[in-house]
Design a protein around this motif. Structure first.
Motif, PDB file in Angstrom:
ATOM      1  N   ILE A 159       9.612   7.066   1.358  1.00  0.00           N
ATOM      2  CA  ILE A 159       8.463   6.188   1.145  1.00  0.00           C
ATOM      3  C   ILE A 159       7.503   6.342   2.318  1.00  0.00           C
ATOM      4  N   LYS A 160       6.215   6.360   1.984  1.00  0.00           N
ATOM      5  CA  LYS A 160       5.190   6.384   3.016  1.00  0.00           C
ATOM      6  C   LYS A 160       4.007   5.543   2.554  1.00  0.00           C
ATOM      7  N   VAL A 161       3.528   4.681   3.455  1.00  0.00           N
ATOM      8  CA  VAL A 161       2.339   3.882   3.187  1.00  0.00           C
ATOM      9  C   VAL A 161       1.334   4.168   4.297  1.00  0.00           C
ATOM     10  N   ALA A 162       0.057   4.245   3.905  1.00  0.00           N
ATOM     11  CA  ALA A 162      -0.982   4.548   4.894  1.00  0.00           C
ATOM     12  C   ALA A 162      -1.375   3.331   5.700  1.00  0.00           C
ATOM     13  N   GLN A 163      -1.239   2.131   5.106  1.00  0.00           N
ATOM     14  CA  GLN A 163      -1.700   0.924   5.787  1.00  0.00           C
ATOM     15  C   GLN A 163      -0.927  -0.286   5.283  1.00  0.00           C
ATOM     16  N   LYS A 164      -0.627  -1.218   6.210  1.00  0.00           N
ATOM     17  CA  LYS A 164       0.010  -2.486   5.861  1.00  0.00           C
ATOM     18  C   LYS A 164      -0.857  -3.618   6.372  1.00  0.00           C
ATOM     19  N   ASP A 165      -1.053  -4.632   5.520  1.00  0.00           N
ATOM     20  CA  ASP A 165      -1.839  -5.789   5.945  1.00  0.00           C
ATOM     21  C   ASP A 165      -1.002  -6.700   6.835  1.00  0.00           C
ATOM     22  N   GLN A 169       3.153  -7.648   3.420  1.00  0.00           N
ATOM     23  CA  GLN A 169       3.525  -7.445   2.032  1.00  0.00           C
ATOM     24  C   GLN A 169       2.570  -6.506   1.313  1.00  0.00           C
ATOM     25  N   THR A 170       1.298  -6.624   1.604  1.00  0.00           N
ATOM     26  CA  THR A 170       0.291  -5.792   0.935  1.00  0.00           C
ATOM     27  C   THR A 170       0.244  -4.425   1.595  1.00  0.00           C
ATOM     28  N   ILE A 171       0.357  -3.369   0.788  1.00  0.00           N
ATOM     29  CA  ILE A 171       0.375  -1.995   1.284  1.00  0.00           C
ATOM     30  C   ILE A 171      -0.685  -1.180   0.551  1.00  0.00           C
ATOM     31  N   HIS A 172      -1.175  -0.134   1.212  1.00  0.00           N
ATOM     32  CA  HIS A 172      -2.238   0.702   0.663  1.00  0.00           C
ATOM     33  C   HIS A 172      -1.827   2.172   0.761  1.00  0.00           C
ATOM     34  N   GLN A 173      -2.336   2.967  -0.216  1.00  0.00           N
ATOM     35  CA  GLN A 173      -2.076   4.405  -0.272  1.00  0.00           C
ATOM     36  C   GLN A 173      -0.565   4.671  -0.200  1.00  0.00           C
ATOM     37  N   VAL A 174       0.101   4.285  -1.270  1.00  0.00           N
ATOM     38  CA  VAL A 174       1.563   4.336  -1.315  1.00  0.00           C
ATOM     39  C   VAL A 174       2.005   5.666  -1.926  1.00  0.00           C
ATOM     40  N   MET A 185       7.398  11.999  -8.015  1.00  0.00           N
ATOM     41  CA  MET A 185       6.504  11.401  -7.037  1.00  0.00           C
ATOM     42  C   MET A 185       5.645  10.334  -7.697  1.00  0.00           C
ATOM     43  N   ILE A 186       5.463   9.224  -6.966  1.00  0.00           N
ATOM     44  CA  ILE A 186       4.600   8.136  -7.406  1.00  0.00           C
ATOM     45  C   ILE A 186       3.529   7.926  -6.346  1.00  0.00           C
ATOM     46  N   LEU A 187       2.271   7.939  -6.758  1.00  0.00           N
ATOM     47  CA  LEU A 187       1.136   7.694  -5.875  1.00  0.00           C
ATOM     48  C   LEU A 187       0.372   6.495  -6.401  1.00  0.00           C
ATOM     49  N   ALA A 188       0.011   5.572  -5.526  1.00  0.00           N
ATOM     50  CA  ALA A 188      -0.719   4.370  -5.927  1.00  0.00           C
ATOM     51  C   ALA A 188      -1.705   3.989  -4.838  1.00  0.00           C
ATOM     52  N   GLU A 189      -2.794   3.322  -5.281  1.00  0.00           N
ATOM     53  CA  GLU A 189      -3.817   2.920  -4.321  1.00  0.00           C
ATOM     54  C   GLU A 189      -3.351   1.749  -3.464  1.00  0.00           C
ATOM     55  N   LYS A 190      -2.687   0.783  -4.062  1.00  0.00           N
ATOM     56  CA  LYS A 190      -2.224  -0.381  -3.313  1.00  0.00           C
ATOM     57  C   LYS A 190      -1.025  -0.988  -4.025  1.00  0.00           C
ATOM     58  N   GLU A 207      -0.375  -0.724  -8.083  1.00  0.00           N
ATOM     59  CA  GLU A 207      -1.582  -0.800  -8.900  1.00  0.00           C
ATOM     60  C   GLU A 207      -2.361   0.497  -8.790  1.00  0.00           C
ATOM     61  N   ASN A 208      -2.921   0.916  -9.941  1.00  0.00           N
ATOM     62  CA  ASN A 208      -3.837   2.065 -10.002  1.00  0.00           C
ATOM     63  C   ASN A 208      -3.217   3.306  -9.366  1.00  0.00           C
ATOM     64  N   GLY A 209      -2.324   3.952 -10.122  1.00  0.00           N
ATOM     65  CA  GLY A 209      -1.694   5.143  -9.576  1.00  0.00           C
ATOM     66  C   GLY A 209      -1.216   6.093 -10.649  1.00  0.00           C
ATOM     67  N   TRP A 210      -0.509   7.094 -10.190  1.00  0.00           N
ATOM     68  CA  TRP A 210       0.008   8.145 -11.076  1.00  0.00           C
ATOM     69  C   TRP A 210       1.458   8.416 -10.728  1.00  0.00           C
ATOM     70  N   ARG A 211       2.196   8.856 -11.764  1.00  0.00           N
ATOM     71  CA  ARG A 211       3.596   9.248 -11.588  1.00  0.00           C
ATOM     72  C   ARG A 211       3.746  10.689 -12.057  1.00  0.00           C
TER      73      ARG A 211
END
Length: 476
Positions: A159-165, A169-174, A185-190, A207-211
């Motif tokens: 798992i890799k996240v680009a940003q954590k609030d 709990q809130t994560i971005h670019q997952v 592979m699963i890619l998601a905006e947040k 939310e808003n991603g691709w598998r």
């Protein structure tokens, strides 16, 4: 009991209790500094930490007692000497040996209690502490995903996240890589990280991603089908049971020599020695059959070996057979070495295990007797230096305790390596310090100025005055 005995015992017990707990605290802190990397970041409950510290403190009691006895005895007699109470007692006809007799009796009781504690309490505490520490060191760190870092502690996932609030709990670019399903592979905006109440499962609500997933002939020359699925909202569950703190069965550690009392050690040593003798007989029978060594000479043997007419072994063997003979000799030698290597290593393991049990048997008595030896050093030392408080007594106590600890570790290592007998190696520290105790007692009974600066200053002045006599007189 006379009033004088009550006075000296009351004067000793206060510093002894205080120095014992201070010494025990220092030893526990040393343990925590050693294993701090294994304890931090594991998400352990407060109760688990308290249990570990409690069991570890119990295992360090017998090591803290000699230092506490040494320091408190120096402080007690130093305070009495500084207030001139020792001078008054000696002037009234009471000798130093009579004065330290009640404390010697008290320290003997402390040594006996230390042995009982080491024999009945410390094996149980060792079992609890060692097993708990093993479970802690082998448990995974607490779940903590950091921004910009690949996280691989969850089995079969990366798992890799680009940003954590800031709400954690809130994560971005997952990015999630599922290694079980062919590195899907699963890619998601947040997304949101949601932990269940029992902390067993972690849900990623993305939310808003691709598998992306490849299906078909993976690993063959014919490529499989690449499937891409888009989603507005996707929930992924992760099993966190591997992060839970689990306890192993303590019976796995119960056979260790540190978890046994004297009676159990005697039984274990006796059983292992019988097994060692039986093993030696088995190996001896195997070796003597294949490689016989005759103890008695045969009647047909000559009294002396005839002189050889050749210089080298190769000259005896014919040229056409020399190569085969040498190859067979080398092969037999290799087979002999390989056949004897394993029994040798197995015998060494059995013998070393017996030595470790004997060392642990001696340790229970050595540390208990060290309380009496430390008192015999501290009592005359305090009456000589005549300094109370915690400054000067602490310096001398640390010096002698370091000497004791150094010789104790050296003796233990030499006993375990077979250089010394187990009893002599484990009693080496007490054997070294006992003559020092006798020397200090003699000096204290004679009111020696062994640690008086003025005494050494006067000695130096006398030496200088004596050397001036040999100076060459100036010629006229």
């Amino acid at each position: 009991m006379k009033k004088l005995d009550k006075l000296i015992i009351k004067t000793f017990l206060g510093p002894f209790v205080a120095t014992f707990f201070v010494t025990l605290f220092v030893l526990v802190m040393q343990f925590l500094w050693k294993y701090v990397d294994d304890l931090v970041g594991k998400g352990l409950d407060t109760g688990v930490i308290i249990q570990l510290i409690s069991y570890t403190s119990a295992t360090l009691v017998t090591l803290a007692l000699p230092l506490a006895v040494l320091l408190s005895s120096i402080m007690t007699f130093g305070n009495l000497g500084e207030s001139f109470e020792l001078v008054a007692l000696k002037s009234s006809g009471i000798s130093l040996l009579r004065f330290i007799r009640p404390l010697l009796f008290v320290c003997t009781i402390i040594a006996f209690l230390a042995f009982l504690f080491a024999n009945y309490v410390i094996p149980v505490a060792n079992l609890q502490a060692k097993s708990l520490l093993y479970d802690i060191t082998n448990s995974k760190p607490a779940f903590n995903i950091k921004a910009g870092v690949f996280y691989k502690d969850i089995p079969d996932y990366t798992i890799k996240v680009a940003q954590k609030d800031k709400d954690n709990q809130t994560i971005h670019q997952v990015m999630i890589i599922d290694h079980k399903n062919g590195n899907a592979m699963i890619l998601a905006e947040k997304g949101q990280m949601v932990l269940t109440a029992n902390k067993r499962f972690l849900y990623f609500v993305l939310e808003n991603g691709w598998r992306y997933e490849e299906r078909g002939n993976r690993g063959y020359t014919v490529p499989g089908d690449m499937i891409r699925q888009g989603f507005k909202k996707y929930s992924k569950a992760f099993d966190l049971s591997s992060f839970a703190f689990n306890r192993l069965n303590m019976d796995l550690f119960a056979s260790n020599q540190q978890m046994l009392n004297v009676r159990q050690l005697d039984m274990a040593i006796d059983s292992m020695q019988k097994a060692e003798k039986q093993f030696s007989k088995t190996v001896n029978a195997y070796v003597t059959v294949r490689y016989p060594f005759f103890k008695w000479k045969d009647s047909a043997w000559a009294a002396t070996a005839p002189p050889l007419k050749v210089k080298r072994f190769e000259e005896i063997v014919p040229d056409k057979s020399r190569r085969s003979v040498l190859e067979r000799s080398e092969q037999n030698l290799r087979e002999t070495v390989s056949a004897l290597d394993q029994p040798t290593l197995e015998y060494e393991d059995k013998h070393n295990l017996i030595i470790q049990h004997k060392v642990e048997w001696q340790r229970k008595f050595t540390l208990a007797a060290a309380c009496v030896v430390m008192f015999l050093i501290g009592a005359p030392l305090g009456s000589i230096i005549r300094k109370g408080g915690l400054g000067t007594p602490l310096v001398f106590a640390v010096i002698f305790f370091v000497i004791f600890n150094v010789f104790f570790m050296i003796g233990e290592k030499m006993a375990k390596s077979g250089v010394m007998f187990t009893w002599s190696g484990m009693w080496l520290s007490n054997i070294v310090l006992l003559p020092i105790a006798g020397f200090l007692i003699v000096k204290a009974m004679n009111d020696s100025q062994l640690f008086n600066k003025e005494y050494y200053f006067r000695v130096i002045q006398q030496v200088k005055k004596f050397l001036r006599r040999f100076k060459k007189q100036p010629t006229i």
